[in-house]
Design an enzyme around this catalytic site. Structure first.
Site, PDB file in Angstrom:
ATOM      1  N   GLU A   1       6.217  -2.228 -11.766  1.00  0.00           N
ATOM      2  CA  GLU A   1       5.264  -2.152 -10.637  1.00  0.00           C
ATOM      3  C   GLU A   1       4.723  -0.736 -10.480  1.00  0.00           C
ATOM      4  O   GLU A   1       3.514  -0.518 -10.347  1.00  0.00           O
ATOM      5  CB  GLU A   1       5.943  -2.607  -9.352  1.00  0.00           C
ATOM      6  CG  GLU A   1       5.134  -2.338  -8.090  1.00  0.00           C
ATOM      7  CD  GLU A   1       5.962  -1.694  -6.991  1.00  0.00           C
ATOM      8  OE1 GLU A   1       5.520  -0.668  -6.446  1.00  0.00           O
ATOM      9  OE2 GLU A   1       7.064  -2.203  -6.695  1.00  0.00           O
TER      10      GLU A   1
ATOM     11  N   GLU B   1       7.058   8.097 -12.906  1.00  0.00           N
ATOM     12  CA  GLU B   1       7.527   7.059 -12.000  1.00  0.00           C
ATOM     13  C   GLU B   1       9.038   6.906 -12.034  1.00  0.00           C
ATOM     14  O   GLU B   1       9.632   6.496 -11.046  1.00  0.00           O
ATOM     15  CB  GLU B   1       6.831   5.734 -12.321  1.00  0.00           C
ATOM     16  CG  GLU B   1       5.345   5.766 -12.075  1.00  0.00           C
ATOM     17  CD  GLU B   1       4.993   6.404 -10.740  1.00  0.00           C
ATOM     18  OE1 GLU B   1       5.557   5.984  -9.700  1.00  0.00           O
ATOM     19  OE2 GLU B   1       4.165   7.341 -10.725  1.00  0.00           O
TER      20      GLU B   1
END
Length: 1286
Positions: A241, A338
């Protein structure tokens, strides 16, 4: 009203009003008068594991000249099933069936009426209406008020209803077959939902919705979440995601259009969402293709490695954005960025609340993967995944047939929207190109009835739903699971043969209070027929009675519990319905708290609700339904979308509000008292029959307890409970004698007409000229705002608004607040306001009577205090004299408040408990040190200390509060769908008759508020907290001007600005403004620097720019944090303000994160603000303003202080010219305001908090209190879903 303390902007901190104890705070039924402020706007709350925040709201708009006989409506509906399609009834005829989706997003009606001690959570999560729009209301059947006694509302039904209850009307022999046919009939489906499916399997849903105008929501739901991860993949769904979302270049291009985007991961799905204008403001071009482009890119760019050869050819046929997305050089850097962000997010989430939620889920779902697949994942695994590992998971789950696209918003051309979807997504991995993957078809055999089924809307088009481009003959090799989440549960069925599990105990040093949760788990009852809906209604009525009883019965100075809640809710993310009894208490009272809770449950189960309770809550539900049905055209797109997504996940039939309304009216007329009690008893049986062989076994019993407790006079002592002691307490409570509930007379009015007439003759209320002008009534045609002043000195502002059909809001603002507390009465205002709300009595009416008065009239009331005001707010409907009832309650509070000693004792005890819990919270401990350092030890901005609390008396807190409740120190604003005659009649009758006090009493003495002078060794501080897990946070703060241009030193900053203007600039027509008067109609195009709102506007834009830079620098580029934010606290009445930067990190990085934040804050001169940054900030604030103007509550904020003598610079131009001021602001204006934001070393304060096993500081070192609540159970699993990606 702006939040005005550090804790209002710090993560996991509450406002200055505690909220752990909802039991004693309300003039609305079972909800607190001192309502908690909402936490930061996170989508987490709306999709928490505890979907129990969803509520039923039933409405009716049945047109009838007379009240129909009970039973005839359902028969009429049954007889017409073969004649018409109910779903196609014209909008002028329908009704409403809706749910209160998110209590932090909107002020509710029934939810706040029926929610306190046991907040009911809907078993059928239907959409909450968002309070705007105008629909003509029609008469509906509702419970009669009975006799015409002027002061008592009847607790009896009409004669026809009594006949049905067993007096001869109801004939089961002759009507049984028809009745059963009616109950088994399918509910109608939403007529405006357009569902379809592409050849590649992608499902889509389109719903046109006009609120907010010219905007739409686009959500791509991929049906994969943490539950689909293998043992070595825990957290990988969340990782994908992040990488997909923040790696999207197309998404970044939308940032300049006014669009907002985000993403989140849960057990059962991953959602990427964009909130966008329907068209670009500058060019007018359609933004839908760009939004779809971005969602397409986000979900597909990782596929390159699996289908590299295929995509080499395929890329040539796609738009240029795919070339950017599939750049192999981009992926590794984004993955590493991330990874760092997720590791920071993991530590940020790892609060004691999160750990408690994990414990609850682990024991509730111990038989399946839900107990060990929390979306955030495991740190050790997140650190070591390579690109191949991530790619393999993506290959398994990211394919079109496993996704659903939702478009909800201002979309007029549905056909064009379908064309755009097909153009962007239609050629993506068509089935013939997809690699084979054998999976159970979602369109095949029905799943086992013991697990949630696929919603009907995703299986195929419902009878009346528009289906476009769906070809059922095309086979698909890759399809989503037929059951989401794909887990098996052990149900809490009677006689299941399972052995009872002993209570589990989770003990931790950071837990402050005792709490216990008893769980019962059953399959989701999909609401698809009239019979299903009828059961939901009966549960609502039954459980509402339990809430009220618990909330009002125990009012001693030392109550046995802090809160008791019963949650009965469906959960799409867990795939089950869970009933939870949650009890929280001071550790010393844990046994008594358990006994009280189970005793009340058994009493209700054995005796049931009374006829009066049935009448009361049925009537309230129908009244509220009418109000919500009237707002059918005013539901925000995001609320509609959230509701549809959750309903689809649960398999419920989606109806629009009018269809639902008619269905409710039909089933409501068939409900009997015996059936309500039978249905409710089934829900409570796992508690009331605990220990019996025939009772359902609890799915789990989990107690969360502290390791040490405070004992008066002895300090800290060890605290232990054994499982058998909990079982013994439950059984002992169930063995206590029980008695039936007596009926309670509920006042129909708080002020009789004869009493009102006497007040009119005595006080002679009139409107008088406004201050400084000989005008009795000022009306602004552009805004519709009316300003009035009463003869007793109370100023009143009102606005007639059609935003919320037949609904209204009212706010009383009383100047002073905590800033007016004297040095010898610290805490007197906050404790006094809590005392007033704890008591809940007015005049001769008890708390119970007042709260039920609010239930009957659909009034929600809250009372709170902050640093500069005391505020009382009302939400009401215009039906059945709801506005007049709200004004009566306000009059009684102002004139006949009752101050009770036991209420004062409870209020003081609560603040003492909150104070002692501060050392157990890293965020609160860190924030409190910073606040006390920055404000030179001023206790008016923190929790009162035990010493201060000990000095307070009931007399002293009453005097402190009531000294501020003086007519010309108050201001009342009203906004709603009323007429001028209606509102002015209420104003004269109930505000004009308030006794006027002498003017000299209104002069409040406020001791100076000063920032700590420099030099000081407190500019930088550290807090260490002993914990089993490592975490870190930091706060950075400093002085700022207030909203109207006054500095903390008391200087008028407009004097400095005026000195910089040349005589030529000042001589420009319209450019000279008298700031002390109220004539700021200057030429905005020439300069905004002389406008009273100059600092409010420019500092607001500056905050947006700084927030953007903090994210891109501290989070994105440096990878030092997951969450960082800049917030301004601009006061209106106090002549100062401050800013706060909050940042979470790891202990090893937190110091670097603080330095990076300081560099961003101070770097605006070296790194000049670009025009695109300012333009983006303007669009954000202007669109927010435009959307919020559809809300009555927002207008209350605009009206605040309009006639306040302590805010002389605010006048109607500040509201009228707000948009123009934002548009006219220049970069030079921003820098002019920035120079008054003190960011130098001598003015800036910071505090770093670190938690870990090596931290050994004595908690008493910082035990001075700035937090606002101890650990409270706010919902099973609320903290386990991942945070929004941005």
């Amino acid at each position: 009203m702006a939040a005005s303390s550090l804790v209002a902007v710090a993560p996991n901190l509450c406002c200055s009003t505690p909220r752990a104890d909802d039991r004693g705070l309300s003039f609305s039924p079972t909800r607190s008068l001192l309502l908690p402020r909402s936490s930061a706007g996170r989508r987490v709350a709306s999709r928490s594991l505890n979907q129990g925040l969803r509520w039923h709201h039933f409405g009716s708009k049945e047109k009838a000249k007379c009240k129909p006989r009970f039973g005839c409506n359902w028969k009429r509906r049954l007889s017409r099933f073969d004649e018409i399609d109910i779903s196609k009834i014209p909008s002028s005829q329908g009704g409403c069936l809706a749910c209160f989706h998110n209590q932090q997003r909107h002020g509710g009606l029934i939810k706040k009426h029926l929610s306190s001690a046991f907040p009911v959570k809907s078993t059928f999560p239907l959409q909450r209406l968002a309070l705007s729009g105008h629909v003509k209301l029609a008469h509906i059947p509702h419970a009669s008020f009975g006799p015409d006694e002027p002061h008592v509302a009847s607790t009896t039904w009409s004669d026809t209803f009594l006949e049905k209850q067993g007096l001869g009307f109801w004939d089961p022999e002759t009507e049984k077959a028809d009745f059963e046919s009616f109950l088994s009939s399918s509910l109608p489906s939403h007529p405006k939902l357009h569902r379809g499916q592409l050849r590649n399997g992608l499902r889509y849903l389109i719903h046109g919705n006009k609120v907010p105008a010219n905007r739409f929501e686009a959500h791509m739901e991929v049906h994969v979440g943490s539950i689909d991860e293998e043992d070595d993949e825990q957290g990988i769904a969340h990782m994908i995601e992040h990488v997909a979302f923040l790696g999207s270049k197309k998404r970044e291009k939308l940032l300049g259009t006014g669009a907002r985007s985000n993403a989140y991961t849960d057990f059962h799905h991953t959602v990427f969402h964009i909130h966008s204008p329907a068209s670009a403001k500058d060019s007018g071009g359609d933004l839908l293709p760009s939004v779809l482009d971005a969602l397409h890119e986000v979900n597909l760019f990782l596929v390159i490695c699996q289908f590299f050869v295929y995509l080499i050819t395929y890329l040539l046929m796609l738009t240029n954005y795919l070339k950017i997305a599939f750049n192999p050089k981009f992926l590794p850097s984004r993955v590493e960025k991330e990874r760092r962000a997720i590791l920071s997010e993991l530590q940020m989430m790892n609060t004691i609340e999160y750990r408690v939620d994990c414990q609850l889920l682990q024991h509730l779902h111990s038989e399946n993967k839900l107990s060990k697949r929390f979306p955030i994942g495991l740190e050790e695994q997140i650190k070591k995944w390579d690109a191949d590992k991530i790619r393999m998971f993506h290959e398994r789950w990211y394919f079109p047939a496993n996704a659903t696209l939702y478009l909800v918003g201002d979309i007029d051309d549905i056909a064009n929207a379908v064309y755009q979807i097909e153009a962007v997504f239609g050629k993506t991995l068509e089935e013939k190109d997809a690699p084979p993957l054998h999976a159970t078809s979602a369109f095949g055999k029905m799943a086992n009835f013991l697990v949630p089924k696929m919603p009907s809307g995703l299986v195929g088009s419902l009878s009346n739903e528009k289906s476009v481009s769906f070809d059922p003959t095309e086979p698909m090799k890759k399809e989503r699971h037929a059951v989401r989440p794909p887990v098996q549960h052990i149900w809490s069925f009677p006689g299941s043969g399972q052995n009872a599990r002993p209570p589990e105990i989770f003990q931790h040093e950071l837990i402050q209070n005792f709490s216990i949760n008893m769980f019962c788990k059953i399959p989701v009852n999909q609401v698809r027929t009239y019979g299903d809906l009828r059961k939901v209604l009966m549960k609502r009525i039954f459980l509402s009675a339990l809430h009220f009883r618990i909330n009002t019965r125990y009012k001693s100075s030392d109550p046995p519990f802090t809160s008791i809640e019963l949650d009965h809710s469906d959960s799409g993310r867990e795939g089950c319905t869970v009933t939870t009894l949650t009890v929280t208490a001071e550790p010393r009272n844990w046994e008594s708290a358990i006994k009280v809770a189970v005793h009340e449950v058994r009493r209700l189960k054995e005796f049931g609700v009374t006829m009066g309770e049935l009448t009361r809550y049925m009537d309230a539900l129908i009244k509220d339904s009418e109000q919500l049905a009237a707002m059918i055209d005013s539901v925000p797109s995001i609320d509609n979308l959230d509701f549809i997504m959750e309903s689809d996940a649960l398999g419920h039939t989606v109806m629009d509000q009018r269809q639902g309304h008619q269905c409710l009216v039909a089933v409501a007329e068939t409900v009997t008292l015996d059936e309500v009690n039978a249905v409710g008893a089934d829900v409570l049986e796992f508690i009331s029959d605990f220990g019996k062989s025939t009772a359902p076994l609890p799915a789990a019993i989990v107690a969360c307890i502290p390791k040490k407790v405070h004992i008066e006079g002895a300090g800290e002592a060890e605290f232990n409970i054994r499982p058998h002691e909990i079982t013994d307490a439950i059984k002992a409570g169930l063995q206590q004698p029980i008695h039936a509930e007596p009926e309670l007379e509920v006042p129909k009015e708080l002020i009789l007409s004869s009493q009102l007439e006497e007040l009119r003759l005595q006080r002679k209320p009139t409107f008088v000229p406004l201050s400084e002008v000989n005008v009795i009534k000022r009306f602004d045609e552009e805004t519709g705002i009316v300003q009035r002043r009463l003869s007793n000195g109370i100023p009143v502002n009102y606005k007639i608004s059609k935003n919320e059909a037949r609904g209204g809001v009212m706010r009383l603002i009383v100047g002073g607040g905590r800033a007016a507390e004297s040095s010898d009465a610290k805490g007197s205002i906050v404790v006094g306001v809590r005392t007033l709300s704890e008591g809940g009595c007015v005049g001769k009416f008890s708390r119970e009577q007042v709260e039920l008065f609010c239930v009957n009239h659909l009034i929600n009331c809250s009372l709170e205090s902050n640093e500069e005001v005391i505020c009382m707010e009302f939400r009401f409907t215009l039906r059945d004299d709801g506005m007049r009832a709200a004004f009566q309650l306000l009059h009684m509070v102002l004139e006949h408040s009752v101050w009770l000693e036991d209420a004062f004792d409870r209020a003081r005890q609560l603040y003492l408990s909150y104070y002692r819990s501060i050392p157990k919270s890293l965020e609160r401990s860190t924030a409190h040190k910073l606040m006390l350092a920055m404000l030179n030890g001023d206790e008016r901005f923190v929790e009162p200390t035990p010493d201060s609390l000990e000095k307070l008396t009931l007399r002293s807190v009453k005097k402190a509060v009531m000294d501020q409740f003086v007519c010309d120190n108050m201001e009342v604003s009203v906004v709603g769908d009323f007429t001028e005659e209606e509102v002015e009649s209420c104003i004269l009758d109930y505000l004009g008759t308030v006794e006027a006090k002498d003017r000299f009493q209104t002069v409040l003495s406020i001791e100076p508020i000063v920032f700590r002078p420099s030099p000081s060794d407190l500019h930088f501080q550290q807090v260490y907290l002993k914990d089993t897990d490592e975490r870190a946070c930091a706060y950075i703060a400093g002085p700022a001007p207030n909203r109207w241009g006054f500095s903390d030193e008391g200087k008028d900053l407009f004097d400095s600005i005026n000195n910089k203007f040349t005589e030529n600039e000042k001589s420009i027509p319209g450019n000279s403004v008298s700031l002390t008067g109220k004539n700021a109609e200057s030429s905005i195009s020439t300069s905004i620097r002389l406008h009273p709102l100059f600092f409010g506007v420019t500092l607001g834009l500056l905050a947006e720019i700084i927030n953007s830079r903090l994210f891109t620098t501290v989070r994105d580029s440096l990878g030092l944090t997951y969450d960082v934010s800049f917030e301004l606290n601009l006061f209106d009445r106090l002549k100062l303000g401050w800013y706060v930067i909050s940042v979470t990190s790891t202990p090893s990085k937190v110091s670097k994160a603080v330095d990076a934040c300081k560099n961003v804050l101070r770097g605006l001169h070296n790194n000049q603000i670009a025009q695109r940054e300012l333009d983006r900030a303007k669009r954000t604030l202007l669109m927010r303003h435009e959307a919020e103007t559809k809300s009555n509550a927002y207008w209350l904020g605009l009206l605040a202080h309009l006639q306040a003598s302590s805010v002389p610079r605010k006048d109607i131009s500040c509201i009228k010219q707000l948009t123009s001021l934002y548009e006219a602001a220049t970069i030079e204006d921003i820098y002019l305001a920035y120079q008054y934001l003190k960011v130098d070393d001598e003015s800036l304060f910071s505090c770093v908090g670190v938690a870990g096993s090596q931290s050994s500081n004595d908690p008493s070192e910082y035990d001075m209190g700035v937090g606002h609540q101890a650990l409270s159970q706010i919902g099973r699993g609320l903290s386990t879903m991942t945070r929004p990606t941005t």
